[in-house]
Design an enzyme around this catalytic site. Structure first.
Site, PDB file in Angstrom:
ATOM      1  N   PRO A 108     -38.426  38.944  58.629  1.00  0.00           N
ATOM      2  CA  PRO A 108     -39.934  40.164  58.246  1.00  0.00           C
ATOM      3  C   PRO A 108     -40.426  39.034  58.981  1.00  0.00           C
ATOM      4  O   PRO A 108     -40.744  37.783  59.900  1.00  0.00           O
ATOM      5  CB  PRO A 108     -40.678  39.781  56.954  1.00  0.00           C
ATOM      6  CG  PRO A 108     -39.234  37.926  56.301  1.00  0.00           C
ATOM      7  CD  PRO A 108     -38.142  38.838  56.880  1.00  0.00           C
TER       8      PRO A 108
ATOM      9  N   SER B  43     -42.392  42.084  56.483  1.00  0.00           N
ATOM     10  CA  SER B  43     -43.675  41.512  56.327  1.00  0.00           C
ATOM     11  C   SER B  43     -45.215  41.539  55.776  1.00  0.00           C
ATOM     12  O   SER B  43     -45.143  42.659  55.842  1.00  0.00           O
ATOM     13  CB  SER B  43     -44.003  40.799  57.581  1.00  0.00           C
ATOM     14  OG  SER B  43     -45.817  39.633  57.640  1.00  0.00           O
TER      15      SER B  43
ATOM     16  N   TYR C  34     -46.342  36.357  50.786  1.00  0.00           N
ATOM     17  CA  TYR C  34     -47.018  34.417  51.041  1.00  0.00           C
ATOM     18  C   TYR C  34     -47.685  34.586  49.900  1.00  0.00           C
ATOM     19  O   TYR C  34     -47.901  35.634  49.220  1.00  0.00           O
ATOM     20  CB  TYR C  34     -48.209  34.218  52.813  1.00  0.00           C
ATOM     21  CG  TYR C  34     -46.710  34.510  54.105  1.00  0.00           C
ATOM     22  CD1 TYR C  34     -45.998  33.692  53.792  1.00  0.00           C
ATOM     23  CD2 TYR C  34     -47.273  35.728  54.465  1.00  0.00           C
ATOM     24  CE1 TYR C  34     -45.681  33.412  55.386  1.00  0.00           C
ATOM     25  CE2 TYR C  34     -46.325  35.538  55.560  1.00  0.00           C
ATOM     26  CZ  TYR C  34     -45.177  34.429  56.216  1.00  0.00           C
ATOM     27  OH  TYR C  34     -44.788  34.861  57.481  1.00  0.00           O
TER      28      TYR C  34
ATOM     29  N   THR D   5     -41.390  33.371  51.452  1.00  0.00           N
ATOM     30  CA  THR D   5     -41.601  32.132  52.537  1.00  0.00           C
ATOM     31  C   THR D   5     -42.939  31.365  52.124  1.00  0.00           C
ATOM     32  O   THR D   5     -44.121  31.232  52.184  1.00  0.00           O
ATOM     33  CB  THR D   5     -42.055  33.212  53.729  1.00  0.00           C
ATOM     34  OG1 THR D   5     -41.329  34.603  53.969  1.00  0.00           O
ATOM     35  CG2 THR D   5     -42.382  32.493  55.305  1.00  0.00           C
TER      36      THR D   5
ATOM     37  N   LYS E  59     -37.217  31.938  51.756  1.00  0.00           N
ATOM     38  CA  LYS E  59     -37.801  31.029  52.828  1.00  0.00           C
ATOM     39  C   LYS E  59     -37.512  30.118  53.645  1.00  0.00           C
ATOM     40  O   LYS E  59     -39.125  30.043  52.932  1.00  0.00           O
ATOM     41  CB  LYS E  59     -36.856  33.034  53.635  1.00  0.00           C
ATOM     42  CG  LYS E  59     -37.323  32.420  55.240  1.00  0.00           C
ATOM     43  CD  LYS E  59     -37.747  33.576  56.106  1.00  0.00           C
ATOM     44  CE  LYS E  59     -38.622  33.405  57.589  1.00  0.00           C
ATOM     45  NZ  LYS E  59     -38.389  32.303  57.907  1.00  0.00           N
TER      46      LYS E  59
ATOM     47  N   HIS F 219     -39.215  28.322  60.135  1.00  0.00           N
ATOM     48  CA  HIS F 219     -40.340  29.103  60.897  1.00  0.00           C
ATOM     49  C   HIS F 219     -39.666  29.907  62.386  1.00  0.00           C
ATOM     50  O   HIS F 219     -41.242  29.299  62.957  1.00  0.00           O
ATOM     51  CB  HIS F 219     -41.547  28.895  59.821  1.00  0.00           C
ATOM     52  CG  HIS F 219     -42.161  30.513  60.068  1.00  0.00           C
ATOM     53  ND1 HIS F 219     -42.194  30.434  58.646  1.00  0.00           N
ATOM     54  CD2 HIS F 219     -43.312  30.928  61.180  1.00  0.00           C
ATOM     55  CE1 HIS F 219     -43.686  32.150  59.012  1.00  0.00           C
ATOM     56  NE2 HIS F 219     -44.061  32.251  60.058  1.00  0.00           N
TER      57      HIS F 219
ATOM     58  N   ASP G 275     -31.883  31.310  59.587  1.00  0.00           N
ATOM     59  CA  ASP G 275     -32.438  31.826  60.834  1.00  0.00           C
ATOM     60  C   ASP G 275     -33.332  30.929  61.130  1.00  0.00           C
ATOM     61  O   ASP G 275     -33.618  29.668  61.431  1.00  0.00           O
ATOM     62  CB  ASP G 275     -33.844  32.988  60.370  1.00  0.00           C
ATOM     63  CG  ASP G 275     -34.970  31.928  59.453  1.00  0.00           C
ATOM     64  OD1 ASP G 275     -35.386  31.543  60.387  1.00  0.00           O
ATOM     65  OD2 ASP G 275     -34.955  32.391  58.436  1.00  0.00           O
TER      66      ASP G 275
ATOM     67  N   ARG H  74     -28.806  33.923  69.209  1.00  0.00           N
ATOM     68  CA  ARG H  74     -29.513  34.368  70.882  1.00  0.00           C
ATOM     69  C   ARG H  74     -28.240  35.640  70.682  1.00  0.00           C
ATOM     70  O   ARG H  74     -28.475  36.146  72.018  1.00  0.00           O
ATOM     71  CB  ARG H  74     -29.695  34.064  72.234  1.00  0.00           C
ATOM     72  CG  ARG H  74     -31.465  32.958  71.720  1.00  0.00           C
ATOM     73  CD  ARG H  74     -31.997  34.016  71.570  1.00  0.00           C
ATOM     74  NE  ARG H  74     -33.890  32.935  71.429  1.00  0.00           N
ATOM     75  CZ  ARG H  74     -33.961  32.863  69.823  1.00  0.00           C
ATOM     76  NH1 ARG H  74     -33.661  33.825  68.924  1.00  0.00           N
ATOM     77  NH2 ARG H  74     -35.604  32.407  70.365  1.00  0.00           N
TER      78      ARG H  74
ATOM     79  N   ARG I 270     -37.261  36.965  67.019  1.00  0.00           N
ATOM     80  CA  ARG I 270     -37.921  36.963  68.421  1.00  0.00           C
ATOM     81  C   ARG I 270     -36.737  38.433  69.389  1.00  0.00           C
ATOM     82  O   ARG I 270     -36.839  38.850  69.887  1.00  0.00           O
ATOM     83  CB  ARG I 270     -37.857  35.785  69.003  1.00  0.00           C
ATOM     84  CG  ARG I 270     -38.890  34.820  68.397  1.00  0.00           C
ATOM     85  CD  ARG I 270     -38.926  33.126  69.771  1.00  0.00           C
ATOM     86  NE  ARG I 270     -39.930  32.801  69.449  1.00  0.00           N
ATOM     87  CZ  ARG I 270     -39.917  31.807  68.486  1.00  0.00           C
ATOM     88  NH1 ARG I 270     -38.769  31.621  67.638  1.00  0.00           N
ATOM     89  NH2 ARG I 270     -40.974  31.111  68.372  1.00  0.00           N
TER      90      ARG I 270
END
Length: 404
Positions: free
Chosen positions: A81, A109, A131, A157, A255, A279, A310, A314, A334
């Site tokens: 998220p 999210s 959250y 999170t 998380k 994060h 996480d 890449r 990302r």
């Protein structure tokens, strides 16, 4: 003939996103907190790990599918998220459709730009991220809405604290696109016409509203309004985590774990899974890369809860390294946002395909038939690589039982 919109790597997706997006939008995607030490380590740590390949006896076909939180996924890569996805007008709905098309799970999210009902309709395998914001009654109402919408699980999170500075500067992001803000922003937008055209076609401007944080009968808050509420809410204690777990009877992912002692506390709180996370380098700078913390956490609790990771993924080979060191699957952030910016839903599918192909080719070189067959024998871990946080002179912090 391969489409000219196709890209062969996540890094190429990043280059295309940089070219397409206004500078302030792009910089919001790439920056980490303070100097960016953790952000850089998340990436460079994977480079320190090496493989131990095999040269014969390879399986002609490899199995990439696995189960995460009791649900089948076609590859061990899930959508993490992330907040308001203004890099593309379709935002989280496009990402959800791409994840569904590639057979994997979507994390939405609570600060997302699309309502949970639309995202679950696009991908029934959606987890709603929470959250610790507002009162327990506020949080319970969000859980009720997620349950009614059909969310299959919850992601709590906790690996996000307020970052006071970024050495490269934080982009100016307006709370609303007023006429004044549009004039200030126009030079950036006009030099990136394709991004502007995407929004022009929808006949609406990008905004930072977060519909999933709206209370019944109240206006939809902006990201900064919700962020302000989060900052004013006292941080949760482990008793709060246990309370929240009791409110949700389905899969529950916590998380933000980076320490062994807190991994054990998460188990005691009754979570279904944990994600080893910092994060994406946007929390406390100077925290080690998540892949460094993964092995000791997997050793400590991997037989009791599912362990995910996480941060820094890449390439498909990065995914394989994480699985070999004890992760059930990874979450990406990302990487898919760059794909979304580069080419919408198709760009996210492209990123997932790149990772899938990389996982498959790495399994082939290692002589492994399935992602479940991976082990630490497949990677070479240099001396001093692993960060075992939360152990004190052979005894874990808070008086918890050490592992030998």
């Amino acid at each position: 003939m391969m489409s000219t919109t196709w890209f062969e790597s996540v890094i190429e997706a990043q280059r295309r996103a940089k070219k397409r997006l206004p500078g302030s939008v792009y910089s919001a995607l790439i920056a980490g907190s303070e100097k960016g030490l953790t952000l850089a380590d998340n990436l460079s740590a994977f480079e320190e790990l090496r493989f131990a390949p095999r040269t014969a006896g390879h399986a002609p076909e490899r199995q990439l599918g696995t189960t995460v939180l009791g649900r089948d996924v076609a590859l061990p890569v899930l959508i993490s998220p992330t907040g308001v996805q203004a890099v593309h007008p379709d935002g989280e709905v496009a990402v959800a459709r791409a994840a569904a098309a590639r057979g994997t799970s979507m994390g939405l999210s609570s600060f997302g730009s699309k309502p949970i009902e639309e995202v679950v309709a696009a991908n029934p395998n959606t987890y709603f991220q929470i959250y610790w914001t507002g009162t327990r009654d506020d949080i319970r109402r969000r859980l009720d809405r997620a349950r009614a919408a059909g969310a299959v699980g919850i992601i709590l999170t906790l690996d996000w604290s307020f970052s006071h500075s970024r050495d490269w500067g934080s982009p100016r992001i307006p709370e609303k696109l007023t006429v004044k803000e549009m004039l200030r922003f126009s030079p950036e937008a006009l030099t990136h016409p394709r991004w502007l055209l995407d929004y022009a076609r929808t006949r609406r401007l990008p905004d930072l509203s977060v519909p999933n944080m709206a209370e019944p009968g109240t206006p939809i808050p902006t990201f900064f309004g919700a962020y302000g509420q989060w900052m004013q809410t006292p941080p949760p204690a482990w008793d709060d985590v246990r309370w929240l777990r009791a409110q949700w009877d389905g899969p529950f992912l916590l998380k933000g774990i980076i320490r062994v002692d807190e991994a054990r506390r998460a188990v005691d709180a009754g979570v279904s899974a944990i994600s080893v996370s910092n994060h994406g380098g946007n929390n406390l700078d100077g925290t080690p890369a998540t892949i460094r913390a993964l092995p000791s956490i997997a050793d400590a609790v991997g037989d009791q809860v599912e362990v995910l990771l996480d941060g820094g993924i890449r390439r498909g080979s990065d995914v394989v390294k994480a699985l070999a060191l004890g992760a059930r699957a990874v979450l990406i952030g990302r990487a898919y946002l760059w794909g979304l910016a580069a080419n919408g839903q198709a760009g996210v599918e492209n990123v997932l395909d790149v990772l899938r192909n990389g996982i498959d080719s790495t399994l082939l070189a290692l002589g492994r038939r399935s992602v479940q067959d991976l082990s630490r024998d497949d990677v070479i871990v240099p001396a001093g690589f692993t960060a075992e946080l939360g152990r004190v002179q052979g005894q874990e912090a808070d008086g918890l039982t050490p592992q030998h």
